[in-house]
Each structure stands twice: as structure tokens, then as C-alpha cells.
Design a protein around this motif. Structure first.
Motif, mmCIF file in Angstrom:
data_model
loop_
_atom_site.group_PDB
_atom_site.id
_atom_site.type_symbol
_atom_site.label_atom_id
_atom_site.label_comp_id
_atom_site.label_asym_id
_atom_site.label_seq_id
_atom_site.Cartn_x
_atom_site.Cartn_y
_atom_site.Cartn_z
ATOM 1 N N HIS A 34 6.973 4.750 5.018
ATOM 2 C CA HIS A 34 5.503 4.829 5.030
ATOM 3 C C HIS A 34 4.847 3.841 4.056
ATOM 4 O O HIS A 34 3.635 3.816 3.943
ATOM 5 C CB HIS A 34 5.046 6.249 4.669
ATOM 6 N N THR A 83 13.328 12.937 3.292
ATOM 7 C CA THR A 83 11.919 12.760 2.887
ATOM 8 C C THR A 83 11.771 11.440 2.131
ATOM 9 O O THR A 83 10.814 10.687 2.350
ATOM 10 C CB THR A 83 11.480 13.924 1.972
ATOM 11 N N THR A 120 -0.234 4.423 -0.387
ATOM 12 C CA THR A 120 -0.995 5.654 -0.149
ATOM 13 C C THR A 120 -0.277 6.632 0.777
ATOM 14 O O THR A 120 -0.100 7.808 0.441
ATOM 15 C CB THR A 120 -2.372 5.303 0.469
ATOM 16 N N ALA A 121 0.143 6.139 1.926
ATOM 17 C CA ALA A 121 0.726 7.042 2.916
ATOM 18 C C ALA A 121 2.033 7.643 2.395
ATOM 19 O O ALA A 121 2.335 8.818 2.649
ATOM 20 C CB ALA A 121 0.969 6.296 4.217
ATOM 21 N N LEU A 156 2.881 8.203 -0.778
ATOM 22 C CA LEU A 156 2.594 9.178 -1.835
ATOM 23 C C LEU A 156 2.026 10.470 -1.270
ATOM 24 O O LEU A 156 2.168 11.542 -1.867
ATOM 25 C CB LEU A 156 1.605 8.572 -2.841
ATOM 26 N N ALA A 157 1.391 10.370 -0.087
ATOM 27 C CA ALA A 157 0.761 11.558 0.501
ATOM 28 C C ALA A 157 1.768 12.488 1.161
ATOM 29 O O ALA A 157 1.447 13.635 1.458
ATOM 30 C CB ALA A 157 -0.296 11.115 1.520
ATOM 31 N N LEU A 158 2.992 12.024 1.396
ATOM 32 C CA LEU A 158 3.985 12.880 2.069
ATOM 33 C C LEU A 158 4.388 14.037 1.159
ATOM 34 O O LEU A 158 4.735 13.823 -0.007
ATOM 35 C CB LEU A 158 5.252 12.085 2.393
ATOM 36 N N PRO A 159 4.366 15.255 1.691
ATOM 37 C CA PRO A 159 4.816 16.390 0.872
ATOM 38 C C PRO A 159 6.279 16.202 0.460
ATOM 39 O O PRO A 159 7.087 15.768 1.265
ATOM 40 C CB PRO A 159 4.685 17.599 1.813
ATOM 41 N N ASP A 196 0.852 -1.193 0.000
ATOM 42 C CA ASP A 196 0.000 0.000 0.000
ATOM 43 C C ASP A 196 0.890 1.246 0.000
ATOM 44 O O ASP A 196 1.641 1.489 0.942
ATOM 45 C CB ASP A 196 -0.898 -0.029 1.240
ATOM 46 N N ALA A 250 9.461 8.443 3.370
ATOM 47 C CA ALA A 250 8.382 7.938 2.510
ATOM 48 C C ALA A 250 8.515 6.431 2.344
ATOM 49 O O ALA A 250 7.516 5.697 2.404
ATOM 50 C CB ALA A 250 8.429 8.637 1.154
#
Ligand code: FES
Ligand code: FES
Lengths: 736, 147
Positions: free
Chosen positions: A123, A116, A61-62, A64-67, A59, A120
């Protein structure tokens, strides 16, 4: 007719300064981890925490959501071949439904800051179903078995010694981590700047995985911070390229030290069971051996490592009856592949330990029994191959034996076992001396089409003749850039030589491994220079180039070099091969598998604190035949550096793997020799020309790594009387 | 955050520094000085050695914020002299990844002790790993530079 101008400054046989040296001492040399590009992103890799598991889902999602995150990719995003490999295409670019070793890449991320990107990766939610790992090679799937059989398999002898030996997993531990920069190109391809040992084999694999034609994948060598085999396989090359093509931004990837331990293959751990039989007079009658190598999760170069272990497995000795088998297996341990010495290291530890046992059983000295059985020019290997160049095995042993013994240790605690830890003032310290000699094949074997390509251009620059040498050969620290220029100077008599950056715009040079580049790329540069010379002579009807004059057959000057070049540069590109090798018979191992054999001998002197089990190596003397020392300073540098790596394997270096999990992936816990651990290293260089090789030279890089380990272990045995069948030796092996 | 320090004699400022960044990262990635190397980032190899207020440190172990207001000299800021010359002359450079850290460490050693014995040299360089040379030529270089 090719007279070689021996008078030119900084030609072969001299030790000019490295052309890259000044930048290196100033901190201005661009290593692959130093690259920078406007707008670049940073890549990171998510790796499996388990040695074996099924992947039930991923998964993203989390993550990809990180700025700051620009891409998160899995195997689904690999557009071309999903697997790659040097010999067997079995290793996934990113895990496909399963992971087979701890540290296997599962997903990759590009973000605007390395931290970052790492966060990611953390995550990404992977649903693993853990499975029991296969960690015992003999319980694993067979990858290759190489038998070598000659003579009578049932031969008997008066004196028989047996032994079981183990070699731990060694890491190359180059200092410059895996790294590089991928830049997406306008034509839909990618320009990749990377530290590697072989640009073209990388390109082939990267292009296949990206689903691109090779000409759209252009590689340039970025500064390489050591290699030692660890850069033969791909690491971040495909990953960075995928991210760059996906984000249309340059992407840089740099492994940290921990990741580096997962990012490359290691030296195969081995178990070696040997039986040696000899006459009472000390002549070897037979060797029977079974070598088991742990190949880990993917094939890498395991098949060739097994062949080396088998074909070189009795050492540089004449043995009439041989029954040898080397087998390599798949497991869920870290993948193993190339490391300096490549299969010859493990075998040498075993056969040299056996030779010491045999000496003891016969009441001979270790050097006596070795010299008595030493191969010579004309000897036959167990593969049936005749050693058709010099094989100064006895001479090398005699050289190290004849060296004066190092003085007894002073009582300066820095020179005693335990060193600055101040664990002894000399009490309980016993000195021991040990010898070993090894054999290594040079260049690629078993019928591999092993060539290098050189482009050489001779032109006038500001009215002066100048040479540009361009190859794709990887300078990894060994000094190949210096050597290429030296050869051009010698062949063309022109002092001003530039070696262009290695890249894929010229043909393949083959790998910077197997001690082969001075031989093969050196041979290619020499051949290209000779072609340039021939073209130049034809241009003005000359017969020879003498300094800066072109002369005719009668020795009359027909033109100045500068004049002849006035009509424009002369450029030639030559693909050069060493003489062919042949496959070995799969049942008997018979065949002329190798191009050239190289030999080094060591004498190690150690002081051992027998109460604490601490070893201080006092001195290591090496004698090595290099055929021709093209660059004497670099030759000695290779011998000393290689010897130190063998010291590491003898006394401290081991990737500790428990149930498939690496326990020590850091320089805090994986110890490599420091300047306190490495003793003075006296070096004797022999130059016995090999008639088949350019200038008579012999590959240099690997032999010193092979025999320093058993020499040190022999010295520790001499000091302690312990059997010590395993390397690295640990203090408890001595005190037990 | 913002970090101000003097680097190689110049006032420098790095913006948007993330608190977890090391001085090594700031030098390499924010100030365009990649000469200091990153072989372990754990204080074990010495490839990142720089002077901080005149004392050699592993810049990977110095948090960027700790460099605030201080004086940093990197390998790029050392004058080219006997140490660098000796490394070239002695053949002490192979891949060169250890070299910047060693050049700084040897520079410091010779500033403190201009006639070091071999044990002195070994002790002073014990924190600098080199995987290529086996150290013998590095010892030669130090002996040569000390002559
Ligand atoms: S990178 Fe700082 S000590 Fe290794
Ligand atoms: S020269 Fe390569 S690590 Fe020292």
C-alpha cells in the motif's frame, strides 16, 4: 613447553559428533527464522520493481491506515549513517531519492502479522521515474582494476591458444532465509539475534546506521541455515533494529525465498579473455588475460573479488610472463559480492579451459600439460609471492587420475541423462572425462588486519575439570563448534568442553568466510588454551600438564589438575593473528598479498545425451590437500558440499537477469542440484602440513567449489566436442 | 478461523487463523513447533515435510484449513531412533536446515522399504534439497539406518 595430549578423546584429528547435531535432527535447533518473542511484530520490506529509477515521492498514508500496522519507515527515519558497506560505504539502508537495482529496499513496515506487514508494504505509493539501466559492465563505472604484471609483456611463444569464457551469476542459495529478531533494550540500544557470518562487522555497520555507540548494539548468533558468502553483507539487520527502536516492540523479519534472491549479493558474472603461449615441449611461456566482473549496483566485497581473480588468475602453474587485469564495474544489475570461491571460481573456469585447449594444441593429455607446468613449494606467484608451504599440485592431479574409472552406466533410466524423465534408454549417450585443478587463498589478504579472539575458561564443575570456549565465530554449518571443542580438548587434555553461543560480548572472530575460521579462530582457541595452561602452571609452579597431573621440570607431580583449579577458574582471552599480508602494487600487482594457498583437483566423469543435450554426472573424484584434517568427517563434508556447488554452476545454476530484472527468483526456476543430480563423490585427502599454520592445517571450504565446475565442463567437451565457453551449460549449447 | 487437528498425538487448536495461512505457518507460528522449516514455501525444497494422516507432504503447500480434523506428525513428534542416530553418525548434518524434512522423508522411506538401493534412496529424496552436504553423507546415513 607444550606437549599436546594426543590421547584425549575427541581431540583434533578425530570426528566427534557435532554438539548441535542432536538438536538439529530433532527439529529443536533454533534457527534465526524460528525465534519468537512475546509481543513481537513482523517486519516487511518494500523493494524497488525497477533496476534504475528516480524516486519523486513516497506516500505512506494508505499503508499507515491499515489496521495492525505499527510503523512504516523510509530513509528519513534512519537516525545515523544512511549508507553502509563492507569496503566502501555506498549502499543505502533505504533508498535515497533513487534506486539502483531491482529489489533495492525502499521502505519497511512493522505489523502484527507477516501478511499485514506485506500488504501494508504493497500500500506504499512510490512515484518512480524509470531510467534506462546500465547492464553492460564495460559501459558502467569502474569500481576497481587490478593489474598483475610480471616478466616480459611482449613474450612470444610457438603454440598459442586463446579463448573467451563467460560465467553466469550464481546464487549461494542457502536454505535458511535471511531472518532475525531485534529486541529494543532498556538502555536505548538493541539486542539483535541474527544469522550472519561476522557478528562484529554487522555490529559496526548497524550501530553506525542507528546512530548508537557499538556497546548499545549487542548481537548474538541465531542458528544459521547455511551461508556460502551470502551473509557477509547486511540484509535485515538494520531494518529490524530500526523498526524495533521505533515501535519499542521486538520485531522479527524473515525473508521468503523470492525476497532472499533480492536480499543478498550473488557471485559476479564474468567475461574472461585469455591467451596462453607455450613452447612446443609444453612449457607455459606467458598468460595474458582480461577479466571483466559485473559488480552490480553497490560495491559489497567486489574490490577483493577482483583482487582474487587477478592474483590467482593463472592458476596453480608456473608462468614466467604474465599480463593480467581484472576489472569490476558498477551496473544496475543485482549487487554481487562474496560467494564460496570468491573470484577464484571465475578465473579457474577460464584458465582450466585454456589448459585443455593447450593440451589439445600440443597433443598432450590434459593431466600431462598440467603436471608439466604445476607449481611446487618455492614457486613464485605472478605477484612475486613465493609459495612457502607445500603445493602438491602434481600429486593431487596424479591422485585423481589414478582412481579407477567408474563402471559404464547401467541402463536403469535413473542413472542415465534425463533421469526419471525417462528420455533415453542409452541411445545417443556418450561418456566423457575431464580434469581440473584450482588454487585459492585462505583468510583475508592485502594487508587486512585479520584476527580472531578466543576466551577460554578452565574450571571445576561438580569436581571435574571443564572448559568453556567463547568466541564470536559464526557456525554456519561447517562444523566450527565441533572443531573449537576438539582443539580445547587437545590443548588442555580435558574432555568436557562447552562452546558458548557466539555473540559480541567477546572480541571479534572475523568472518566465517575465505576458508579461514579453523585457521584463525582455531589458532585463537589454541593460543587461549596455551595461555590458560601457562597461567595454571604458574599458579602451582609446574612445568607441564600431563593428563590430569601437573609436573615440574624434573617430571615430578606437583599437583592434580583438580587441586590446582581448587583456587578458582583460570580464564584467558587471546587475540590471535595469522602472519601479516601486504598490499599489492596498484600498477604491477606485485606483493605478498596472501597468507596461504590451498589446492584441490577434480576428475569428472559424465554421460551426455548428445541428442537432447542432457548431462548426467556419473562420478566426481576429488583430491585436496588440507594440511591437517582437524575433523576428517567434516573435511570430507566440506569437500563434497563444495564440489556439488561447483556442479550446480557447471550445469544448472544461474540468476537470469534481463535488462536488470531477475527472471527466476524461486527454487522452481533457479535450480540447485538435487540428490538425483549429484553423483558419488570419492575424496582423497592429503595432509601436507603448512609450517606456518596452526597444526599445519589449510583452509578447506572453498577449493572444492573452484575446480569442480571446469572439470565437469571438460568432461562434457570430451563427450561432445563442443567448445562450451560459458557456464552454466544449457542443453542448447550441446545440441547446437 | 479456528483449526483443530491432532499434532504429534495431541489435540491442538489454533485460533484467529487467517485463511491464507499454510499448515507450516500454523505449526511454526501458532502451535510452537518450528522444527519444520521454511526454505522456499513453494513445495520445492522439502524442508517443511510432515506426515499428514500418515503420508509425507510439504506442509507449506497445505492450507491450514485442510488440516482440520486430521492427524499431523512433525519432526518433533518422531521418536528419536535409528534415522536421527544415523544422520549424526554419518555426518549428514551441517547447517541442519534441510535435516528435519529429510528425517521425516527417510523415516517414511524406511517404513516402506527397509532395504532401499541407492537409486531408491535418490528417488525418494529427490524432493529434499540440501545445499551443504552434496548429499553423499545423507546417502550414508540412509544406508546406515537401513542396516
Ligand atoms: S518450504 Fe515447503 S517445500 Fe520448501
Ligand atoms: S545441511 Fe545445510 S542444507 Fe542440508
Amino acid at each position: 613447553m607444550t606437549t599436546v595430549d594426543a590421547s584425549v578423546r575427541a581431540g583434533i584429528g578425530t570426528s566427534p559428533r557435532r554438539p548441535d547435531g542432536t538438536l538439529k535432527v530433532k527439529g529443536e535447533f533454533a534457527f534465526s527464522s524460528d525465534l519468537w518473542h512475546e509481543d513481537m511484530l513482523w517486519g516487511a520490506t518494500l523493494r524497488s520493481p525497477y533496476p534504475r529509477a528516480r524516486i519523486r515521492g513516497i506516500d505512506l498514508t494508505a499503508a499507515l491506515a491499515l489496521p495492525g500496522v505499527h510503523a512504516v519507515l523510509t530513509q528519513r527515519d534512519v537516525p545515523g549513517a544512511k549508507r553502509y558497506g563492507l569496503e566502501i560505504v555506498d549502499q543505502p539502508v533505504l533508498a535515497i531519492d533513487e534506486v539502483r537495482y531491482q529489489g533495492e529496499p525502499v521502505a519497511i513496515v512493522a505489523a502484527d502479522h507477516p501478511e499485514t506487514a506485506r500488504r501494508a508494504a504493497g500500500h506504499i505509493a512510490v512515484d518512480y521515474l524509470e531510467l534506462p539501466p546500465v547492464t553492460d559492465p564495460e559501459a558502467g563505472e569502474l569500481l576497481r582494476r587490478v593489474p598483475v604484471r610480471t616478466g616480459d609483456p611482449h613474450a612470444t611463444a610457438d603454440v598459442v591458444v586463446t579463448g573467451e569464457y563467460q560465467v553466469g551469476m550464481q546464487d549461494q542459495a542457502f536454505l535458511g532465509p535471511e531472518s532475525g529478531l531485534a529486541v529494543p533494550a532498556e538502555d536505548g540500544g538493541v539486542d539483535l539475534y541474527v544469522a550472519t557470518q561476522w557478528l562484529h562487522v554487522d555490529r559496526k555497520q548497524v550501530a553506525a546506521c542507528l546512530g548508537l555507540p557499538e556497546e548499545k548494539v549487542r548481537l548474538s548468533l541465531a542458528g544459521v541455515g547455511g551461508a556460502f558468502g551470502a551473509r557477509e553483507d547486511l540484509s535485515m539487520q538494520v531494518h529490524a533494529s530500526l523498526l524495533a527502536l521505533h515501535t519499542r516492540r521486538p520485531v522479527k523479519m524473515v525473508y521468503g525465498r523470492e525476497e532472499s534472491f533480492y536480499g543478498h549479493v550473488h557471485r559476479h558474472p564474468a567475461t574472461l579473455r585469455y591467451e596462453h603461449g607455450a613452447t612446443r615441449a609444453g612449457d607455459l611461456v606467458y598468460v595474458r588475460a582480461r577479466i571483466v566482473l559485473d559488480g552490480g549496483a553497490y560495491a559489497s566485497s567486489s574490490t577483493a573479488v577482483a583482487a582474487n581473480a587477478a592474483t590467482l588468475g593463472v592458476g596453480p602453474y608456473e608462468v614466467p610472463n604474465v599480463d593480467m587485469e581484472a576489472s569490476v564495474y558498477y551496473t544496475n544489475n543485482p549487487p554481487c559480492g562474496a560467494m564460496r570461491g570468491f573470484g577464484a571460481v571465475q578465473a579457474c573456469f577460464a584458465y582450466e579451459s585454456q589448459m585443455d585447449k593447450l593440451a589439445a594444441a600440443l597433443g598432450m593429455t590434459p593431466v600431462e600439460v598440467r603436471i608439466r607446468n604445476a607449481m611446487t613449494a618455492g614457486s613464485r606467484m605472478p605477484t612475486g609471492q613465493v609459495v612457502d608451504g607445500p603445493a602438491p599440485v602434481a600429486a593431487l592431479l596424479a591422485r585423481v587420475r589414478a582412481r579407477p574409472a567408474p563402471p559404464p552406466s547401467t541402463l536403469d533410466s535413473r542413472e542415465l541423462p534425463g533421469g526419471v524423465s525417462n528420455t533415453t534408454h542409452g541411445e545417443g549417450v556418450v561418456r566423457g572425462v575431464g580434469y581440473a585443478i584450482g588454487i585459492k587463498n585462505v583468510a583475508f589478504s592485502e594487508g587486512f588486519d585479520d584476527y580472531s579472539t578466543a576466551r577460554v575458561r578452565l574450571e571445576l564443575i561438580a569436581g571435574e575439570p571443564a572448559v568453556l570456549v567463547h568466541t564470536a565465530a559464526a557456525e554456519v554449518g561447517q562444523g566450527l563448534v565441533t572443531v573449537q571443542a576438539q582443539i580445547a580438548r587437545t590443548e588442555l587434555g580435558v574432555e568436557r568442553v562447552t562452546v558458548a553461543t557466539a555473540d559480541t560480548s567477546v572480541g571479534s572472530a572475523g568472518s566465517s568466510s575465505a576458508s579461514r575460521q579453523t585457521y584463525v579462530t582455531g589458532g585463537a582457541v589454541r593460543a587461549a588454551c596455551q595461555a590458560v595452561r601457562a597461567t595454571l602452571l604458574a599458579r602451582v609452579g609446574g612445568a607441564d600438564l600431563m593428563g590430569d597431573k601437573i609436573v615440574n621440570a624434573a617430571g615430578m607431580v606437583v599437583a592434580d589438575l583438580a587441586e590446582a583449579l581448587g583456587d578458582g577458574p583460570v580464564e584467558e582471552t587471546v587475540r590471535w593473528r595469522h602472519r601479516p599480508t601486504y598490499p599489492i602494487d596498484p600498477e604491477t600487482g606485485q606483493g605478498d598479498a596472501h597468507v596461504q594457498y590451498a589446492f584441490a583437483a577434480h576428475r569428472a566423469t559424465v554421460d551426455v545425451d548428445v541428442e537432447l543435450g542432457l548431462v548426467k554426472v556419473v562420478e566426481i573424484a576429488t583430491a585436496q590437500d588440507v594440511g591437517k584434517a582437524v575433523n576428517p568427517l567434516a573435511v570430507v563434508g566440506q569437500i563434497q558440499g563444495g564440489t556439488a556447488q561447483g556442479l550446480g554452476l557447471a550445469l544448472m545454476e544461474e540468476v537470469q537477469v534481463v535488462d536488470g530484472v531477475v527472471r527466476n527468483p524461486s527454487f522452481t526456476d533457479y535450480l540447485i542440484p538435487t540428490i538425483l543430480d549429484v553423483p558419488p563423490m570419492a575424496v582423497d585427502v592429503l595432509e601436507m602440513a603448512d609450517p606456518h599454520a596452526p597444526y599445519g592445517l589449510r583452509g578447506v571450504g572453498e577449493p572444492p567449489t573452484i575446480s569442480s565446475t571446469p572439470a565437469i565442463v571438460a568432461a562434457v567437451r570430451a563427450a561432445t566436442g563442443k567448445a562450451l565457453g560459458r557456464v552454466p551449460i544449457r542443453p542448447e549449447h550441446i545440441t547446437a | 478461523m479456528r483449526v483443530n487437528c491432532t499434532v504429534n498425538g495431541e489435540k491442538r487448536q489454533a485460533d484467529d487463523v487467517w485463511p491464507g495461512e499454510s499448515l507450516l505457518y500454523v505449526l511454526r507460528e501458532r502451535l510452537g513447533l518450528p522444527g519444520s522449516k521454511n526454505a522456499c514455501e513453494q513445495g520445492e525444497c522439502g524442508s517443511c515435510t510432515v506426515y499428514l494422516d500418515g503420508t509425507p507432504v510439504c506442509s507449506c503447500l497445505v492450507a491450514a484449513g485442510q488440516a482440520e480434523g486430521r492427524d499431523v506428525v512433525t519432526v518433533e513428534g518422531l521418536e528419536f531412533g535409528r534415522v536421527q542416530e544415523a544422520f549424526l553418525e554419518a555426518g549428514a548434518v551441517q547447517c541442519g536446515f534441510c535435516t528435519p524434512g529429510l528425517v521425516v522423508a527417510v523415516h517414511d522411506l524406511l517404513a516402506r522399504n527397509d532395504k532401499p538401493s541407492d537409486p531408491d534412496i535418490r528417488e525418494a529424496l529427490a524432493g529434499n534439497l540440501c545445499r551443504c552436504t552434496g548429499y553423499e553423507k545423507i546417502l550414508d546415513a540412509v544406508r546406515l539406518a537401513a542396516r
